[in-house]
Scaffold this active site. Sequence first.
Site, short mmCIF file in Angstrom:
data_model
loop_
_atom_site.label_atom_id
_atom_site.label_comp_id
_atom_site.label_asym_id
_atom_site.label_seq_id
_atom_site.Cartn_x
_atom_site.Cartn_y
_atom_site.Cartn_z
CB CYS A 98 -0.96 0.03 1.18
SG CYS A 98 -2.16 1.38 1.06
CB CYS A 127 -2.65 3.56 -6.48
SG CYS A 127 -3.88 2.63 -5.54
#
Length: 249
Positions: free
Chosen positions: A79, A197
């Site tokens: 993440c 991302c």
Amino acid sequence: MKKYRIGQIVPSSNVTMETEIPAVFRSRETILPERFTFHSSRMRMKKVTKEELEAMDAMSLKCAQELSDAHVDVMGYACLVAIMSMGRGYHCVSEVNLHQETVANDFPTPIVTSAGALINGLKVLGAKKVAVITPYMRPLTDLVVDYIEHQGFEVVDSIALEIPDNLEVAAQDPMNLLEIYKRLNLEGVDVLVASACVQMPSLEAIDLIQKEIGIPVTSAAVCTTYEMMKKLGIEAKSNIGGELLSGKY
């Protein structure tokens, strides 16, 4: 035939890292005599907000312990924005803390964070000026831009798609990036980050965009895979995912 166990610390609502990273490794299996298995431990997170990201990050140490029990050969914290929202340079802190958990569990394991991997990938590519596409809300995107610039790069332009729901991020069609990137100012840009991302899919689009614009195109997932290969001590090589930072397949 050498076999490797790939561990991933994953947000509970993330469904992309467990598809894109294995896809790159599977493509490697078609050209080299290696096999990879994939093992995940999850941290609770549904909405991509600073508050949920901070709460989620606190769970990462427990995940490192669990994956260490499985004796994985490398461990990735999947993440990027969770790390970057915690403050400048936090990937270094996180990597040390996670590694210490594996040491305490009697199985020291190399650690990769997607945030640190993106920074290292941009360095490998020799980038000075970059452009970035994120799915985040603009305030989180600004944190990502600041984080990247603090590491010595100039972010010429960025796009924030402003999608707060993490499953909606995963549902994006990667081929849409072929049009989205055209909204960026790419003048003087050395590298385009098509997805900063690991939840927003981009793998299918990276090669196509790279052919269109003639400069290296990468993503958080590609950089993470590259860094994992380096930590495993194997040549960073695949036949998908742009040039996988090496310039060659």
